[in-house]
Motif scaffolding. Sequence first.
Motif, PDB file in Angstrom:
ATOM      1  N   GLY A 130       0.825  -1.216   0.000  1.00 30.60           N
ATOM      2  CA  GLY A 130       0.000   0.000   0.000  1.00 30.60           C
ATOM      3  C   GLY A 130       0.855   1.259   0.000  1.00 30.60           C
ATOM      4  N   MET A 131       1.960   1.232   0.782  1.00 30.64           N
ATOM      5  CA  MET A 131       2.866   2.398   0.803  1.00 30.64           C
ATOM      6  C   MET A 131       3.499   2.598  -0.569  1.00 30.64           C
ATOM      7  SD  MET A 131       4.923   1.819   4.303  1.00 30.64           S
ATOM      8  CE  MET A 131       4.108   1.426   5.818  1.00 30.64           C
ATOM      9  N   MET A 132       3.886   1.492  -1.210  1.00 32.81           N
ATOM     10  CA  MET A 132       4.469   1.601  -2.561  1.00 32.81           C
ATOM     11  C   MET A 132       3.466   2.245  -3.517  1.00 32.81           C
ATOM     12  SD  MET A 132       6.388  -1.984  -3.256  1.00 32.81           S
ATOM     13  CE  MET A 132       7.486  -2.717  -2.086  1.00 32.81           C
ATOM     14  N   GLN A 133       2.206   1.831  -3.384  1.00 34.64           N
ATOM     15  CA  GLN A 133       1.165   2.377  -4.256  1.00 34.64           C
ATOM     16  C   GLN A 133       1.029   3.888  -4.027  1.00 34.64           C
ATOM     17  OE1 GLN A 133      -0.178   1.101  -6.710  1.00 34.64           O
ATOM     18  NE2 GLN A 133      -2.236   1.857  -7.048  1.00 34.64           N
ATOM     19  N   LYS A 134       1.108   4.301  -2.761  1.00 33.54           N
ATOM     20  CA  LYS A 134       0.999   5.729  -2.453  1.00 33.54           C
ATOM     21  C   LYS A 134       2.180   6.506  -3.056  1.00 33.54           C
ATOM     22  CE  LYS A 134      -1.271   5.077   2.025  1.00 33.54           C
ATOM     23  NZ  LYS A 134      -1.127   5.346   3.468  1.00 33.54           N
ATOM     24  N   VAL A 135       3.388   5.935  -2.957  1.00 38.61           N
ATOM     25  CA  VAL A 135       4.567   6.607  -3.523  1.00 38.61           C
ATOM     26  C   VAL A 135       4.410   6.721  -5.041  1.00 38.61           C
ATOM     27  CG1 VAL A 135       7.077   6.490  -3.860  1.00 38.61           C
ATOM     28  CG2 VAL A 135       6.086   5.816  -1.662  1.00 38.61           C
ATOM     29  N   SER A 136       3.913   5.636  -5.635  1.00 38.87           N
ATOM     30  CA  SER A 136       3.708   5.626  -7.084  1.00 38.87           C
ATOM     31  C   SER A 136       2.720   6.729  -7.499  1.00 38.87           C
ATOM     32  CB  SER A 136       3.184   4.228  -7.455  1.00 38.87           C
ATOM     33  OG  SER A 136       2.957   4.107  -8.800  1.00 38.87           O
ATOM     34  N   ILE A 137       1.660   6.893  -6.715  1.00 37.98           N
ATOM     35  CA  ILE A 137       0.661   7.940  -6.996  1.00 37.98           C
ATOM     36  C   ILE A 137       1.302   9.323  -6.820  1.00 37.98           C
ATOM     37  CG2 ILE A 137      -1.481   8.988  -6.130  1.00 37.98           C
ATOM     38  CD1 ILE A 137      -2.367   6.028  -5.455  1.00 37.98           C
ATOM     39  N   CYS A 138       2.069   9.498  -5.747  1.00 38.82           N
ATOM     40  CA  CYS A 138       2.736  10.793  -5.513  1.00 38.82           C
ATOM     41  C   CYS A 138       3.698  11.128  -6.663  1.00 38.82           C
ATOM     42  CB  CYS A 138       3.502  10.791  -4.189  1.00 38.82           C
ATOM     43  SG  CYS A 138       2.427  10.775  -2.748  1.00 38.82           S
ATOM     44  N   CYS A 139       4.449  10.118  -7.122  1.00 40.15           N
ATOM     45  CA  CYS A 139       5.392  10.340  -8.231  1.00 40.15           C
ATOM     46  C   CYS A 139       4.643  10.804  -9.482  1.00 40.15           C
ATOM     47  CB  CYS A 139       6.188   9.066  -8.542  1.00 40.15           C
ATOM     48  SG  CYS A 139       7.450   8.708  -7.321  1.00 40.15           S
ATOM     49  N   ALA A 140       3.461  10.243  -9.708  1.00 41.69           N
ATOM     50  CA  ALA A 140       2.666  10.652 -10.873  1.00 41.69           C
ATOM     51  C   ALA A 140       2.138  12.075 -10.683  1.00 41.69           C
ATOM     52  CB  ALA A 140       1.506   9.676 -11.087  1.00 41.69           C
ATOM     53  N   LEU A 141       1.672  12.381  -9.475  1.00 46.53           N
ATOM     54  CA  LEU A 141       1.043  13.690  -9.238  1.00 46.53           C
ATOM     55  C   LEU A 141       2.041  14.843  -9.330  1.00 46.53           C
ATOM     56  CD1 LEU A 141      -1.401  12.802  -6.310  1.00 46.53           C
ATOM     57  CD2 LEU A 141      -1.987  13.281  -8.692  1.00 46.53           C
ATOM     58  N   ILE A 142       3.295  14.607  -8.873  1.00 47.66           N
ATOM     59  CA  ILE A 142       4.241  15.738  -8.879  1.00 47.66           C
ATOM     60  C   ILE A 142       4.640  16.159 -10.293  1.00 47.66           C
ATOM     61  CG2 ILE A 142       5.269  15.441  -6.572  1.00 47.66           C
ATOM     62  CD1 ILE A 142       7.736  14.449  -8.520  1.00 47.66           C
ATOM     63  N   THR A 143       4.377  15.325 -11.282  1.00 47.69           N
ATOM     64  CA  THR A 143       4.720  15.727 -12.657  1.00 47.69           C
ATOM     65  C   THR A 143       3.685  16.699 -13.233  1.00 47.69           C
ATOM     66  OG1 THR A 143       3.537  13.912 -13.764  1.00 47.69           O
ATOM     67  CG2 THR A 143       5.803  13.459 -13.050  1.00 47.69           C
ATOM     68  N   ARG A 144       2.636  16.972 -12.469  1.00 49.95           N
ATOM     69  CA  ARG A 144       1.541  17.866 -12.883  1.00 49.95           C
ATOM     70  C   ARG A 144       1.043  17.489 -14.284  1.00 49.95           C
ATOM     71  NH1 ARG A 144       5.534  21.935 -11.203  1.00 49.95           N
ATOM     72  NH2 ARG A 144       5.326  22.184  -8.964  1.00 49.95           N
ATOM     73  N   PRO A 145       0.520  16.263 -14.392  1.00 53.61           N
ATOM     74  CA  PRO A 145       0.143  15.771 -15.722  1.00 53.61           C
ATOM     75  C   PRO A 145      -1.096  16.458 -16.292  1.00 53.61           C
ATOM     76  CG  PRO A 145      -0.580  14.251 -14.012  1.00 53.61           C
ATOM     77  CD  PRO A 145       0.219  15.313 -13.318  1.00 53.61           C
ATOM     78  N   LYS A 146      -1.145  16.462 -17.621  1.00 57.11           N
ATOM     79  CA  LYS A 146      -2.364  16.937 -18.312  1.00 57.11           C
ATOM     80  C   LYS A 146      -3.281  15.743 -18.571  1.00 57.11           C
ATOM     81  CE  LYS A 146      -1.323  21.357 -19.615  1.00 57.11           C
ATOM     82  NZ  LYS A 146      -0.330  21.577 -18.583  1.00 57.11           N
TER      83      LYS A 146
END
Length: 238
Positions: A131-147
């Motif tokens: 679950g922690m890995m999943q959260k880190v993965s989500i954070c990594c995606a969010l910080i790129t400020r995707p379109k």
Amino acid sequence: MLEVIHLTKKYGKTLAADDVGFTVPDGKIGILLGPNGAGKSTVIKSIAGLLRFKGAVRIQGQDSRTMEAKKCFAYVPELPYMYEALTVREHIEFISRAYGISISEEEVSALFGRFELSDKQEKLGNELSKGMMQKVSICCALITRPKVILLDEPMVGLDPAAIKELKAQILELKSQGCTVLISTHMLEMVKELWDVTFVMDKGHILGTYAKEALAHEDLEELYFSVTGQAERPAQNGR
Ligand code: ATP
């Protein structure tokens, strides 16, 4: 905007995706649904650039294989991938450098706070729970400020607080005009999120349904009526 155009993928003789086409407009949340083996992962992996396929995928109008498209696209895979030698904090730094994004201390702290990772920052990738890995993965995606963001079964393995936070984040992304595509079997989890749903089976899109055009919006009912999969009656009163 995310456009999938005549996407076809064969594994040997298995036609896993057959002329698949759909569009998720700017600021909308699309849900990709279908029974096991329908071809969802094949479509997801093709969009994410992990498979060779026939047809085209466009991200903000650009071919998904171009650098311009990759810069504004984020992908949260079903199984999170961690760099064993990097701490949680270093994952964020690595991704922000790779994308050439400057992110402030405050933004990182706020994101870690929202996903209850503040006290995990110094842990290595291989020291985390799933679950922690999943959260880190989500954070990594969010910080790129995707379109455009693609999330494959994002709620699996998350605790209720993290699911609540992720839903809030997805709605925030939508309000900022971001295009979201989620592939999931957890209909209950996306019922308040979706704008348009694509139901797949046997490599085909069976139907595209916009929430605003439907008389009633029950995703579960829609899913069962389109796929023909019977809703199993409760047994022994359960
Ligand atoms: P699930 O909900 O079970 O994850 P799915 O909708 O994601 O299923 P896919 O994994 O895309 O379905 O599979 C679609 C079809 O392609 C299936 O018939 C599957 O057996 C086949 N398939 C998937 N991956 C491969 C592979 N690497 N090699 C051969 N066939 C594959």
